[in-house]
Scaffold this motif. Structure first.
Motif, PDB file in Angstrom:
ATOM      1  N   ASP A  74       0.836  -1.205   0.000  1.00  0.00           N
ATOM      2  CA  ASP A  74       0.000   0.000   0.000  1.00  0.00           C
ATOM      3  C   ASP A  74       0.870   1.254   0.000  1.00  0.00           C
ATOM      4  N   LEU A  75       1.934   1.247   0.798  1.00  0.00           N
ATOM      5  CA  LEU A  75       2.834   2.396   0.863  1.00  0.00           C
ATOM      6  C   LEU A  75       3.717   2.491  -0.383  1.00  0.00           C
ATOM      7  N   VAL A  76       4.062   1.343  -0.962  1.00  0.00           N
ATOM      8  CA  VAL A  76       4.839   1.337  -2.207  1.00  0.00           C
ATOM      9  C   VAL A  76       4.042   2.044  -3.293  1.00  0.00           C
ATOM     10  N   ALA A  77       2.760   1.713  -3.407  1.00  0.00           N
ATOM     11  CA  ALA A  77       1.902   2.324  -4.430  1.00  0.00           C
ATOM     12  C   ALA A  77       1.805   3.837  -4.223  1.00  0.00           C
ATOM     13  N   GLN A  78       1.686   4.266  -2.971  1.00  0.00           N
ATOM     14  CA  GLN A  78       1.593   5.702  -2.671  1.00  0.00           C
ATOM     15  C   GLN A  78       2.890   6.416  -3.062  1.00  0.00           C
ATOM     16  N   GLU A  79       4.030   5.849  -2.697  1.00  0.00           N
ATOM     17  CA  GLU A  79       5.324   6.468  -3.020  1.00  0.00           C
ATOM     18  C   GLU A  79       5.540   6.523  -4.532  1.00  0.00           C
ATOM     19  N   GLU A  80       5.153   5.462  -5.232  1.00  0.00           N
ATOM     20  CA  GLU A  80       5.320   5.440  -6.689  1.00  0.00           C
ATOM     21  C   GLU A  80       4.419   6.468  -7.364  1.00  0.00           C
ATOM     22  N   LEU A  81       3.231   6.681  -6.837  1.00  0.00           N
ATOM     23  CA  LEU A  81       2.340   7.704  -7.379  1.00  0.00           C
ATOM     24  C   LEU A  81       2.946   9.092  -7.179  1.00  0.00           C
ATOM     25  N   GLU A  82       3.487   9.347  -5.982  1.00  0.00           N
ATOM     26  CA  GLU A  82       4.132  10.628  -5.714  1.00  0.00           C
ATOM     27  C   GLU A  82       5.358  10.813  -6.612  1.00  0.00           C
ATOM     28  N   LEU A  83       6.114   9.744  -6.821  1.00  0.00           N
ATOM     29  CA  LEU A  83       7.277   9.799  -7.701  1.00  0.00           C
ATOM     30  C   LEU A  83       6.849  10.152  -9.128  1.00  0.00           C
ATOM     31  N   GLN A  84       5.786   9.549  -9.585  1.00  0.00           N
ATOM     32  CA  GLN A  84       5.269   9.817 -10.930  1.00  0.00           C
ATOM     33  C   GLN A  84       4.872  11.292 -11.068  1.00  0.00           C
ATOM     34  N   ILE A  85       4.249  11.849 -10.048  1.00  0.00           N
ATOM     35  CA  ILE A  85       3.842  13.254 -10.070  1.00  0.00           C
ATOM     36  C   ILE A  85       5.076  14.149 -10.119  1.00  0.00           C
ATOM     37  N   LEU A  86       6.093  13.854  -9.300  1.00  0.00           N
ATOM     38  CA  LEU A  86       7.299  14.684  -9.257  1.00  0.00           C
ATOM     39  C   LEU A  86       8.093  14.628 -10.558  1.00  0.00           C
ATOM     40  N   THR A  87       8.136  13.464 -11.192  1.00  0.00           N
ATOM     41  CA  THR A  87       8.923  13.344 -12.423  1.00  0.00           C
ATOM     42  C   THR A  87       8.327  14.166 -13.566  1.00  0.00           C
ATOM     43  N   GLU A  88       7.053  14.538 -13.456  1.00  0.00           N
ATOM     44  CA  GLU A  88       6.452  15.405 -14.464  1.00  0.00           C
ATOM     45  C   GLU A  88       7.135  16.769 -14.507  1.00  0.00           C
ATOM     46  N   TYR A  89       7.749  17.162 -13.398  1.00  0.00           N
ATOM     47  CA  TYR A  89       8.369  18.482 -13.294  1.00  0.00           C
ATOM     48  C   TYR A  89       9.871  18.458 -13.562  1.00  0.00           C
ATOM     49  N   LEU A  90      10.410  17.276 -13.782  1.00  0.00           N
ATOM     50  CA  LEU A  90      11.843  17.147 -14.058  1.00  0.00           C
ATOM     51  C   LEU A  90      12.074  17.034 -15.559  1.00  0.00           C
ATOM     52  N   PRO A  91      13.226  17.508 -16.019  1.00  0.00           N
ATOM     53  CA  PRO A  91      13.536  17.310 -17.438  1.00  0.00           C
ATOM     54  C   PRO A  91      13.703  15.818 -17.698  1.00  0.00           C
ATOM     55  N   SER A  92      13.557  15.421 -18.954  1.00  0.00           N
ATOM     56  CA  SER A  92      13.701  13.997 -19.262  1.00  0.00           C
ATOM     57  C   SER A  92      15.115  13.555 -18.872  1.00  0.00           C
ATOM     58  N   GLN A  93      15.200  12.367 -18.321  1.00  0.00           N
ATOM     59  CA  GLN A  93      16.470  11.843 -17.840  1.00  0.00           C
ATOM     60  C   GLN A  93      17.353  11.416 -19.009  1.00  0.00           C
ATOM     61  N   LEU A  94      18.649  11.635 -18.847  1.00  0.00           N
ATOM     62  CA  LEU A  94      19.606  11.245 -19.877  1.00  0.00           C
ATOM     63  C   LEU A  94      19.766   9.734 -19.896  1.00  0.00           C
ATOM     64  N   THR A  95      20.024   9.182 -21.069  1.00  0.00           N
ATOM     65  CA  THR A  95      20.275   7.754 -21.189  1.00  0.00           C
ATOM     66  C   THR A  95      21.722   7.477 -20.773  1.00  0.00           C
ATOM     67  N   GLU A  96      22.035   6.211 -20.578  1.00  0.00           N
ATOM     68  CA  GLU A  96      23.415   5.845 -20.214  1.00  0.00           C
ATOM     69  C   GLU A  96      24.394   6.280 -21.289  1.00  0.00           C
ATOM     70  N   ALA A  97      24.000   6.143 -22.547  1.00  0.00           N
ATOM     71  CA  ALA A  97      24.877   6.531 -23.654  1.00  0.00           C
ATOM     72  C   ALA A  97      25.154   8.031 -23.626  1.00  0.00           C
ATOM     73  N   GLU A  98      24.132   8.826 -23.334  1.00  0.00           N
ATOM     74  CA  GLU A  98      24.312  10.276 -23.263  1.00  0.00           C
ATOM     75  C   GLU A  98      25.200  10.669 -22.089  1.00  0.00           C
ATOM     76  N   ILE A  99      25.012  10.002 -20.955  1.00  0.00           N
ATOM     77  CA  ILE A  99      25.862  10.263 -19.785  1.00  0.00           C
ATOM     78  C   ILE A  99      27.305   9.898 -20.112  1.00  0.00           C
ATOM     79  N   GLU A 100      27.483   8.746 -20.757  1.00  0.00           N
ATOM     80  CA  GLU A 100      28.826   8.286 -21.111  1.00  0.00           C
ATOM     81  C   GLU A 100      29.511   9.275 -22.059  1.00  0.00           C
TER      82      GLU A 100
END
Length: 150
Positions: A74-100
């Motif tokens: 139940d708490l995992v689902a809540q944290e994942e929902l909050e994570l999903q909401i927060l990631t909407e405000y972050l720029p798209s994450q770089l791929t491993e190839a881009e980081i490399e």
């Protein structure tokens, strides 16, 4: 409109829509921003705001993993929902190839050739990656590249 203003506008909309998870998550993010501004003594810059939202997202990711170990789905689902909401405000994450690719440029720029110089590389690379990539992933890639160079 900056990130803080976007968060505040979205909070107002969540209040109107009676969207409890979004309302709670945005209030927590804005509270973290407010506390950081008080600690700093002035408003945060856009990069610092992104870093703070990324930190909040990382906390949710780690909490979800801990709750999963404890069998609290139940708490995992809540944290994942909050994570999903927060990631909407972050720029798209770089791929491993881009980081490399970025890491190779910085390694060349700094002139690093061994693991002993990893700190020099990370000092330059981390500010460039703030909010765009997880620090642990960046560290692992840099370590891998530098160990191959030895």
């Amino acid at each position: 409109m900056g990130l803080k203003e976007t968060l505040q506008a979205d909070l107002k909309e969540a209040l109107r829509q009676r969207d409890e998870p979004r309302k709670t998550t945005l209030r927590l993010a804005l509270a973290a921003i407010h506390n950081a501004e008080i600690a700093k003594g002035k408003p945060l810059e856009e990069g610092e705001l992104l870093g703070l939202v990324a930190k909040e997202a990382k906390q949710r990711r780690e909490s979800a993993a801990q709750f999963a170990k404890g069998g609290r789905q139940d708490l995992v689902a809540q944290e994942e929902l909050e994570l999903q909401i927060l990631t909407e405000y972050l720029p798209s994450q770089l791929t491993e190839a881009e980081i490399e690719t970025q890491a190779k440029k910085v390694i060349e720029q700094v002139g690093a050739s061994s693991l002993a110089q990893m700190g020099d590389v990370m000092r330059v690379l981390i500010p460039e990656m703030k909010g765009k990539a997880d620090g642990q992933a960046v560290s692992a890639i840099v370590k891998s590249l530098l160990s191959k160079a030895e």
